[in-house]
Motif scaffolding. Sequence first.
Motif, PDB file in Angstrom:
ATOM      1  N   VAL A  26      -4.886   6.705  -0.850  1.00  0.00           N
ATOM      2  CA  VAL A  26      -4.367   4.942  -0.477  1.00  0.00           C
ATOM      3  C   VAL A  26      -4.701   4.400  -1.666  1.00  0.00           C
ATOM      4  CG1 VAL A  26      -3.885   3.075   1.261  1.00  0.00           C
ATOM      5  CG2 VAL A  26      -4.489   5.101   2.104  1.00  0.00           C
TER       6      VAL A  26
ATOM      7  N   ALA B  49      -6.286  -6.516   2.769  1.00  0.00           N
ATOM      8  CA  ALA B  49      -5.036  -5.036   3.263  1.00  0.00           C
ATOM      9  C   ALA B  49      -6.409  -4.219   3.481  1.00  0.00           C
ATOM     10  CB  ALA B  49      -4.907  -4.202   2.058  1.00  0.00           C
TER      11      ALA B  49
ATOM     12  N   LEU C  70      -9.091  -2.059   2.663  1.00  0.00           N
ATOM     13  CA  LEU C  70      -8.053  -1.330   1.490  1.00  0.00           C
ATOM     14  C   LEU C  70      -8.842  -2.338  -0.021  1.00  0.00           C
ATOM     15  CD1 LEU C  70      -5.269   0.032   2.835  1.00  0.00           C
ATOM     16  CD2 LEU C  70      -7.554   1.413   2.113  1.00  0.00           C
ATOM     17  N   SER C  71      -9.176  -3.340   0.445  1.00  0.00           N
ATOM     18  CA  SER C  71      -8.486  -3.963  -1.286  1.00  0.00           C
ATOM     19  C   SER C  71     -10.174  -5.478  -0.956  1.00  0.00           C
ATOM     20  CB  SER C  71      -7.677  -5.252  -1.105  1.00  0.00           C
ATOM     21  OG  SER C  71      -7.649  -6.077  -0.174  1.00  0.00           O
TER      22      SER C  71
ATOM     23  N   SER D 103       0.895  -1.118  -0.274  1.00  0.00           N
ATOM     24  CA  SER D 103      -0.163   0.404  -0.050  1.00  0.00           C
ATOM     25  C   SER D 103       0.860   1.392   0.475  1.00  0.00           C
ATOM     26  CB  SER D 103      -0.785  -0.231   1.361  1.00  0.00           C
ATOM     27  OG  SER D 103      -2.054  -1.422   1.167  1.00  0.00           O
TER      28      SER D 103
ATOM     29  N   THR E   7      -3.336   0.856  -2.738  1.00  0.00           N
ATOM     30  CA  THR E   7      -3.059  -0.754  -2.530  1.00  0.00           C
ATOM     31  C   THR E   7      -2.947  -2.016  -3.938  1.00  0.00           C
ATOM     32  OG1 THR E   7      -4.651  -0.002  -0.349  1.00  0.00           O
ATOM     33  CG2 THR E   7      -4.146  -3.119  -0.787  1.00  0.00           C
TER      34      THR E   7
END
Length: 75
Positions: free
Chosen positions: A35, A45, A60-61, A26, A37
């Motif tokens: 951010v 993440a 984040l994913s 990231s 990633t």
Amino acid sequence: FCSLEKKIQEKFEASKIPDGSTAVISYIDNIKGLVYTATLADSEAFLYSTVENKLKSIPLSPLRNLSTEKDLERL
């Protein structure tokens, strides 16, 4: 579910892949407030932050694995 599980098992056995790898990277861009990633395999993440004295988890994913038809078709 059993049908999907059977397809996953068949693809896994046909691939003859003995081991696997995972990775997460990231990059936090403080100027843009973004951010970025990237994940490999079934890695996930998360960003953790304290909000009102409680720990908040921000994904984040998406989880990538062979539990969905979409991911199974990517093989």
